[in-house]
Design an enzyme around this catalytic site. Structure first.
Site, PDB file in Angstrom:
ATOM      1  N   ARG A 244       0.856  -1.177   0.000  1.00 45.43           N
ATOM      2  CA  ARG A 244       0.000   0.000   0.000  1.00 45.43           C
ATOM      3  C   ARG A 244       0.896   1.232   0.000  1.00 45.43           C
ATOM      4  NH1 ARG A 244      -3.431  -2.901  -1.459  1.00 45.43           N
ATOM      5  NH2 ARG A 244      -5.576  -3.144  -0.682  1.00 45.43           N
ATOM      6  N   GLU A 273      -4.210   7.470  -5.092  1.00 47.87           N
ATOM      7  CA  GLU A 273      -4.407   6.779  -6.363  1.00 47.87           C
ATOM      8  C   GLU A 273      -5.724   7.232  -6.991  1.00 47.87           C
ATOM      9  OE1 GLU A 273      -4.070   2.563  -5.679  1.00 47.87           O
ATOM     10  OE2 GLU A 273      -2.036   2.724  -4.878  1.00 47.87           O
ATOM     11  N   HIS A 292      -1.110   0.063  -9.710  1.00 49.69           N
ATOM     12  CA  HIS A 292      -1.687  -0.875  -8.746  1.00 49.69           C
ATOM     13  C   HIS A 292      -2.281  -2.076  -9.482  1.00 49.69           C
ATOM     14  CE1 HIS A 292      -3.640  -1.086  -4.477  1.00 49.69           C
ATOM     15  NE2 HIS A 292      -3.188  -2.266  -4.885  1.00 49.69           N
TER      16      HIS A 292
END
Length: 348
Positions: A244, A273, A292
């Site tokens: 993360r 994000e 991601h």
């Protein structure tokens, strides 16, 4: 007539992962006459109390479930997370409202570990830079970018659980000299079984050639890797984060990359994000950026879907999924009452 077991699917599957879950739902839940599932019609940053009304279970991608959301969880028994990160879900609120939270550990173990190896090899071999040289017609510049071999080097993994342990296994054929791990939740005996040397964080940062982050985001791990830790790294060291974004202080890392205090980084996750197109990281040639999605493969998508459905069906049977996050909910009278109701509905 017994009412159906109703499963809500968060709306972000339609916007962020369209087509990935639908075939699995049709295969796993579709044939069951006692189960109804539907995609929630509205995508909001935070699921509202009204949106969870009428559902026994939820399958969730990345939307937020807060204490406010879960105050209306009289019927809801479980949230099945598609994946392993659960920082977007208030686990204490789940427990307080007798909702079990589960994850799909098996589906992501190998894909994420493979993704880390991919990023490590891309960094050490300057894959992106060499690609750009060819495209720019700078063939003669190739000798300016010598790669780094893995043999004899030291890997440090921050977190050596599900994914970190698989990473260590995958890297054994590369003949690294040392495998270090920082993980306050495992014992020395467990570390020895995995094949890593358990050390403190300062030692790991200072002595590793390659640092990989594989820990969940919690209050304890927020900015676990800050300016002090980054400054402890060797100038030739590489940092990889697939966990993360907020585990690393992104501003401090950006400064270190700009100043060439460390050799490079590969980031699949970010503090915010999506990453803004004008973020300073996008201007650097010593960092690899991924949206991601480094572990998103056909296998992982199907595995996450199957795992989430299996977790839901386990609850439907009045049982507890193996990969339950908030295990303290299991013995709560309210949760047990919900399970008992399910058993009575479907096993009578």
């Amino acid at each position: 007539m017994t009412p159906p077991f109703r499963v809500g699917i968060t709306a972000d599957f339609r916007t962020e992962a369209s087509g990935l879950l639908e075939p699995v739902l049709a295969e796993q839940l579709g044939p069951l006459p006692t189960v109804e599932y539907e995609f929630m019609p509205e995508l909001l940053p935070e699921v509202t109390p009204a949106q969870i009304q009428g559902y026994d279970a939820m399958i969730s991608l990345a939307v937020r479930f807060t204490a406010n959301t879960l105050r209306a969880a009289e019927r809801l028994v479980t949230i099945a997370r598609w994946g392993v990160g659960y920082d977007m879900i208030d686990t204490q609120a789940c427990t307080d409202n007798d909702v079990l939270l589960s994850i799909t550990r098996d589906a992501v173990r190998r894909p994420v570990a493979e993704g880390i190896v991919t990023l490590l090899l891309a960094l050490t071999k300057h894959v992106l830079i060499k690609d750009r040289l060819v495209r720019a017609g700078r063939w003669d510049a190739k000798t300016s970018y010598q790669g780094t071999g893995l043999r004899g080097r030291t890997l440090g993994t921050v977190g050596v659980g599900n994914i970190g342990g698989e990473l260590v296994r995958l890297l054994r054929p590369f003949d690294l000299r040392r495998m270090l791990a920082y993980d306050p939740y495992i014992s020395s005996a467990q570390a020895a079984e995995i094949g890593v040397e358990l050390v403190d964080l300062d030692t790991l940062m200072a002595e590793s050639d390659f640092v990989s982050i594989s820990c969940p985001l919690t209050k304890e791990t927020f900015h676990l890797i800050g300016e002090q830790q980054i400054q402890q790294m060797q100038p030739s060291a590489l940092l990889i984060n697939t966990s993360r974004g907020p585990v690393i202080d992104q501003v401090a890392l950006t400064r270190a990359l700009q100043a060439r205090q460390i050799a490079g980084a590969a980031l699949d996750v970010f503090e915010q994000e999506p990453l803004e197109p004008d973020d300073p990281l996008t201007q650097l040639d010593n960092v690899i950026l991924s949206p991601h999605a480094i572990a998103w493969t056909n296998e992982s998508s199907r595995g996450n879907g199957v795992g989430a459905c299996e977790n839901v069906l386990t609850i439907l049977r009045g049982e507890v999924p193996a990969y339950t996050v908030n295990r303290e909910v299991i013995d709560r009278p309210g949760f047990q009452a919900k399970l008992r109701t399910l058993r009575e509905r479907w096993q009578s």
